[in-house]
Design an enzyme around this catalytic site. Structure first.
Site, PDB file in Angstrom:
ATOM      1  N   CYS A 289      -4.842  12.701  12.757  1.00  0.00           N
ATOM      2  CA  CYS A 289      -5.548  11.422  12.610  1.00  0.00           C
ATOM      3  C   CYS A 289      -5.443  10.703  13.951  1.00  0.00           C
ATOM      4  CB  CYS A 289      -4.956  10.604  11.472  1.00  0.00           C
ATOM      5  SG  CYS A 289      -3.485   9.714  11.933  1.00  0.00           S
TER       6      CYS A 289
ATOM      7  N   ASP B 102       4.943   0.706  12.031  1.00  0.00           N
ATOM      8  CA  ASP B 102       3.733   0.045  11.533  1.00  0.00           C
ATOM      9  C   ASP B 102       3.628  -1.404  11.976  1.00  0.00           C
ATOM     10  OD1 ASP B 102       3.616   1.754   8.292  1.00  0.00           O
ATOM     11  OD2 ASP B 102       3.160   2.399  10.333  1.00  0.00           O
TER      12      ASP B 102
ATOM     13  N   ARG C 135      -4.796  10.733   4.511  1.00  0.00           N
ATOM     14  CA  ARG C 135      -3.757  11.762   4.536  1.00  0.00           C
ATOM     15  C   ARG C 135      -2.797  11.617   3.370  1.00  0.00           C
ATOM     16  NH1 ARG C 135      -2.569  13.953   8.384  1.00  0.00           N
ATOM     17  NH2 ARG C 135      -0.348  13.920   7.927  1.00  0.00           N
TER      18      ARG C 135
ATOM     19  N   PRO D   6       1.625  16.703  11.072  1.00  0.00           N
ATOM     20  CA  PRO D   6       1.689  17.910  10.243  1.00  0.00           C
ATOM     21  C   PRO D   6       2.440  17.641   8.939  1.00  0.00           C
ATOM     22  CG  PRO D   6       3.271  18.045  12.020  1.00  0.00           C
ATOM     23  CD  PRO D   6       2.450  16.817  12.285  1.00  0.00           C
ATOM     24  N   ILE D   7       2.378  18.604   8.005  1.00  0.00           N
ATOM     25  CA  ILE D   7       3.118  18.447   6.733  1.00  0.00           C
ATOM     26  C   ILE D   7       4.044  19.638   6.515  1.00  0.00           C
ATOM     27  CG2 ILE D   7       1.361  16.961   5.650  1.00  0.00           C
ATOM     28  CD1 ILE D   7       0.478  19.501   4.073  1.00  0.00           C
ATOM     29  N   ASP D   8       4.512  20.204   7.614  1.00  0.00           N
ATOM     30  CA  ASP D   8       5.395  21.372   7.506  1.00  0.00           C
ATOM     31  C   ASP D   8       6.642  21.082   6.686  1.00  0.00           C
ATOM     32  OD1 ASP D   8       5.707  19.796  10.063  1.00  0.00           O
ATOM     33  OD2 ASP D   8       7.610  20.881  10.033  1.00  0.00           O
ATOM     34  N   GLN D   9       7.162  19.882   6.785  1.00  0.00           N
ATOM     35  CA  GLN D   9       8.384  19.553   6.040  1.00  0.00           C
ATOM     36  C   GLN D   9       8.119  19.489   4.533  1.00  0.00           C
ATOM     37  OE1 GLN D   9      11.535  19.167   7.616  1.00  0.00           O
ATOM     38  NE2 GLN D   9      10.254  20.149   9.163  1.00  0.00           N
TER      39      GLN D   9
ATOM     40  N   LYS E 256       0.843  -1.209   0.000  1.00  0.00           N
ATOM     41  CA  LYS E 256       0.000   0.000   0.000  1.00  0.00           C
ATOM     42  C   LYS E 256       0.878   1.259   0.000  1.00  0.00           C
ATOM     43  CE  LYS E 256      -1.742   1.491   4.043  1.00  0.00           C
ATOM     44  NZ  LYS E 256      -1.434   2.885   4.433  1.00  0.00           N
TER      45      LYS E 256
ATOM     46  N   ARG F  15      -8.382  -0.677   5.165  1.00  0.00           N
ATOM     47  CA  ARG F  15      -7.565   0.361   4.533  1.00  0.00           C
ATOM     48  C   ARG F  15      -6.241  -0.231   4.046  1.00  0.00           C
ATOM     49  NH1 ARG F  15      -7.164   6.005   7.481  1.00  0.00           N
ATOM     50  NH2 ARG F  15      -5.959   6.206   5.573  1.00  0.00           N
TER      51      ARG F  15
HETATM   52  C1  EPZ Z   1       4.222   7.072   6.308  1.00  0.00           C
HETATM   53  O1  EPZ Z   1       3.410   8.085   6.865  1.00  0.00           O
HETATM   54  C2  EPZ Z   1       3.333   5.839   6.196  1.00  0.00           C
HETATM   55  N1  EPZ Z   1       2.201   6.129   5.310  1.00  0.00           N
HETATM   56  C3  EPZ Z   1       2.823   5.444   7.583  1.00  0.00           C
HETATM   57  O2  EPZ Z   1       2.075   4.255   7.446  1.00  0.00           O
HETATM   58  C4  EPZ Z   1       4.042   5.168   8.476  1.00  0.00           C
HETATM   59  O3  EPZ Z   1       3.587   4.853   9.778  1.00  0.00           O
HETATM   60  C5  EPZ Z   1       4.943   6.407   8.516  1.00  0.00           C
HETATM   61  O4  EPZ Z   1       5.329   6.778   7.173  1.00  0.00           O
HETATM   62  C6  EPZ Z   1       6.215   6.182   9.321  1.00  0.00           C
HETATM   63  O5  EPZ Z   1       6.916   5.088   8.786  1.00  0.00           O
HETATM   64  C7  EPZ Z   1       2.403   6.139   3.972  1.00  0.00           C
HETATM   65  O6  EPZ Z   1       3.507   5.906   3.488  1.00  0.00           O
HETATM   66  C8  EPZ Z   1       1.219   6.418   3.118  1.00  0.00           C
HETATM   67  P1  EPZ Z   1       6.096  10.525   8.364  1.00  0.00           P
HETATM   68  P2  EPZ Z   1       3.930   9.619   6.872  1.00  0.00           P
HETATM   69  O7  EPZ Z   1       5.959  11.768   7.559  1.00  0.00           O
HETATM   70  O8  EPZ Z   1       4.814   9.861   5.724  1.00  0.00           O
HETATM   71  C9  EPZ Z   1       6.238  13.865  11.708  1.00  0.00           C
HETATM   72  C10 EPZ Z   1       0.303   2.791   7.838  1.00  0.00           C
HETATM   73  O9  EPZ Z   1      -0.055   2.243   8.892  1.00  0.00           O
HETATM   74  N2  EPZ Z   1       6.173  14.819  10.594  1.00  0.00           N
HETATM   75  O10 EPZ Z   1       7.276   9.643   8.120  1.00  0.00           O
HETATM   76  O11 EPZ Z   1       2.743  10.488   7.046  1.00  0.00           O
HETATM   77  C11 EPZ Z   1       4.976  13.035  11.856  1.00  0.00           C
HETATM   78  O12 EPZ Z   1       4.018  13.726  12.632  1.00  0.00           O
HETATM   79  C12 EPZ Z   1       0.699   4.249   7.843  1.00  0.00           C
HETATM   80  O13 EPZ Z   1       0.401   2.207   6.728  1.00  0.00           O
HETATM   81  C13 EPZ Z   1       6.240  16.190  10.861  1.00  0.00           C
HETATM   82  O14 EPZ Z   1       6.330  16.607  12.004  1.00  0.00           O
HETATM   83  O15 EPZ Z   1       4.803   9.645   8.192  1.00  0.00           O
HETATM   84  C14 EPZ Z   1       5.474  11.779  12.519  1.00  0.00           C
HETATM   85  O16 EPZ Z   1       5.547  11.993  13.921  1.00  0.00           O
HETATM   86  C15 EPZ Z   1       0.436   4.910   9.189  1.00  0.00           C
HETATM   87  N3  EPZ Z   1       6.193  17.073   9.825  1.00  0.00           N
HETATM   88  C16 EPZ Z   1       6.889  11.605  11.973  1.00  0.00           C
HETATM   89  O17 EPZ Z   1       7.260  12.896  11.449  1.00  0.00           O
HETATM   90  C17 EPZ Z   1       6.081  16.653   8.512  1.00  0.00           C
HETATM   91  O18 EPZ Z   1       6.051  17.504   7.605  1.00  0.00           O
HETATM   92  C18 EPZ Z   1       6.998  10.593  10.840  1.00  0.00           C
HETATM   93  O19 EPZ Z   1       5.996  10.923   9.911  1.00  0.00           O
HETATM   94  C19 EPZ Z   1       6.019  15.267   8.256  1.00  0.00           C
HETATM   95  C20 EPZ Z   1       6.073  14.365   9.308  1.00  0.00           C
END
Ligand code: EPZ
Length: 423
Positions: A122, A310, A98, A128-131, A22, A402
């Site tokens: 969620c 995960d 998201r 957040p998506i600040d990065q 996925k 999902r």
């Molecule tokens: C991806 O989510 C996966 N989803 C998630 O899988 C997975 O748990 C996660 O990576 C971590 O491995 C997809 O690939 C579709 P992150 P993502 O950005 O990219 C913080 C599942 O169960 N952050 O790596 O959204 C964030 O809050 C799902 O299949 C910021 O602060 O995760 C988190 O604490 C759940 N600012 C950490 O970083 C940002 O701009 C990691 O998030 C981006 C992230």
């Protein structure tokens, strides 16, 4: 709403084919928007999130359709982004998934504008998506927040050096997709190293992109003027594979996950071995057998190649039946212990303090009616139900749908007594 009914206590035995990933398919579907022609993606799993993404792309005007599986092979999803008319992702879809934010980079790179609903938080955290936005602005995009929507525009993205403040999987993916059509060279630093990022990079390269360093924290992208369509096969889902292997271990069975790639599962497999399970890499997959007691081990989640967040909930269910004391430390998301309250209702002994859950193993769990709260918590409850004595009902299975394709069929084929019923 659907419910899983499970009669626990049966060891799972046999071979099961792992579906496509996925979390690789979603960015790869978004990347199709970058191409000057159609893209054919093989092995996309039939999941709720995939359907949501297909709806999102279709609403934008892309042409999306499933091609029939040939000679018993895997299905192919065909996406032609050249018919796109509306570079917009609306709130009704983004709020359910998201990962919709993954269209931001491709839309800016290919069309120079995007209007995306700001994803809310969620169940598992604020997320957040600040990065993402920081990186896209470094490439020259101007973005503003209006009425809950990010409105971004740019003439042509220009290459830049971007250092992520933290490790973000979809952040890395969004910027990778933006950079491939930017003018000049982009240097991404402190990137996520997840296998799904690598799969995306391989597909972009098949479309004509010039990328180096995927799978490390340092990626260099040389922008090209256009990308062509391609046919690409998605990697196997390492999280589904890990979940199926844990189903074998927690029930004291013997399960072969066909298509599982041990090289992207080693942190989990090492912990399963430490717990006393017999893990073996065999031609075409990974096999796990467990006959003795479950040794309690500690896990701490971390970005790849660390122990995957995960898999945290599923592994905690396994540790509930350990022979001692296990510390489960969740370092990625701030609210990813919602399975704990439900596991306790089965007799698990778990104390949570901040980001760490202390699990004291018990001889057995008892079946109970349980409530799923998020995707991986749902999988954790199913595993616990498979091992528990008696009957378990897992409600709100739509969370599980999902990310797991026909999970009840796969588990039944391994001997589990599980069925899906309408509530
Ligand atoms: C991806 O989510 C996966 N989803 C998630 O899988 C997975 O748990 C996660 O990576 C971590 O491995 C997809 O690939 C579709 P992150 P993502 O950005 O990219 C913080 C599942 O169960 N952050 O790596 O959204 C964030 O809050 C799902 O299949 C910021 O602060 O995760 C988190 O604490 C759940 N600012 C950490 O970083 C940002 O701009 C990691 O998030 C981006 C992230």
């Amino acid at each position: 709403m659907d419910i899983f009914q499970i009669q626990g206590g049966t060891p799972l035995n046999g071979a099961v084919r792992v579906s496509g990933a996925k979390n690789a398919a979603l960015p790869i579907m978004a990347a199709a928007l970058l191409a000057d022609g159609p893209v054919e993606i093989v092995g996309v799993p039939r999941l709720r999130d995939i359907n949501t993404f297909c709806t999102l792309l279709s609403r934008m005007g892309a042409t999306v359709g499933w091609l029939p599986a040939v000679d018993g092979g895997r299905e192919t999803l065909r996406i032609d982004g050249t018919t796109l008319t509306r570079p917009e992702a609306t709130y009704d879809l983004v709020k359910t998934m998201r990962a919709s934010v993954l269209v931001l980079g491709p839309l800016l790179a290919r069309h120079g504008s995007a209007r995306i609903s700001m994803p809310g938080g969620c169940a598992i955290g604020a997320r957040p998506i600040d990065q993402h936005l920081k990186g896209l602005e470094a490439l020259g995009a101007i973005s503003a927040l209006a009425e809950g929507y990010i409105e971004a525009a740019v003439g042509r993205l220009k290459g830049a050096t971007i250092r992520f403040d933290l490790c973000t999987v979809t952040g890395t993916e969004n910027l990778l997709m933006a950079a491939v059509l930017a003018e000049g060279t982009t240097h991404l630093k402190n990137c996520a190293r997840e296998p799904e990022v690598v799969d995306l990079a391989r597909m972009l390269r098949a479309m004509g992109a010039d990328i180096e360093g995927e799978g490390t924290d340092d990626i260099v992208v040389r922008g090209v003027d256009s990308l062509h369509g391609c046919r690409y096969e998605v990697m196997a889902d390492r999280i589904e594979a890990g979940t199926l292997l844990l189903a074998g271990a927690i029930t004291g069975g013997d399960v072969l996950a066909e298509g599982a790639d041990a090289r992207v599962l080693d942190a989990l497999l090492e912990k399963m071995s430490e717990s006393g399970a017999d893990v073996s890499v065999v031609p075409g997959g990974v096999r796990v057998r467990r006959s003795g007691s479950i040794r309690s081990v500690n896990v701490k989640t971390a970005p790849h190649p660390g122990f995957p967040t995960d898999m945290q909930a599923q592994f905690m269910a396994y540790m509930c039946l350990g022979d001692g004391f296990s510390l489960v430390n969740e370092t990625i998301f701030e609210n990813r212990f919602m399975h704990v309250a439900e596991l306790r209702r089965m007799g698990a002994k778990i104390e949570v303090s901040g980001s760490t859950a202390a699990v004291t193993g018990v001889p057995k769990l008892s079946g109970a009616p349980l409530m799923a709260t998020d995707l991986r918590a749902s999988a954790s409850l199913v595993l616990a139900g498979l091992a528990a004595a008696g009957r378990t009902e897992v409600l709100r299975i739509y969370h599980l749908d999902r990310g797991y394709e026909k999970l009840e069929d796969k588990l039944s084929a391994l001997g589990a007594r599980i069925s899906r019923v309408q509530e």
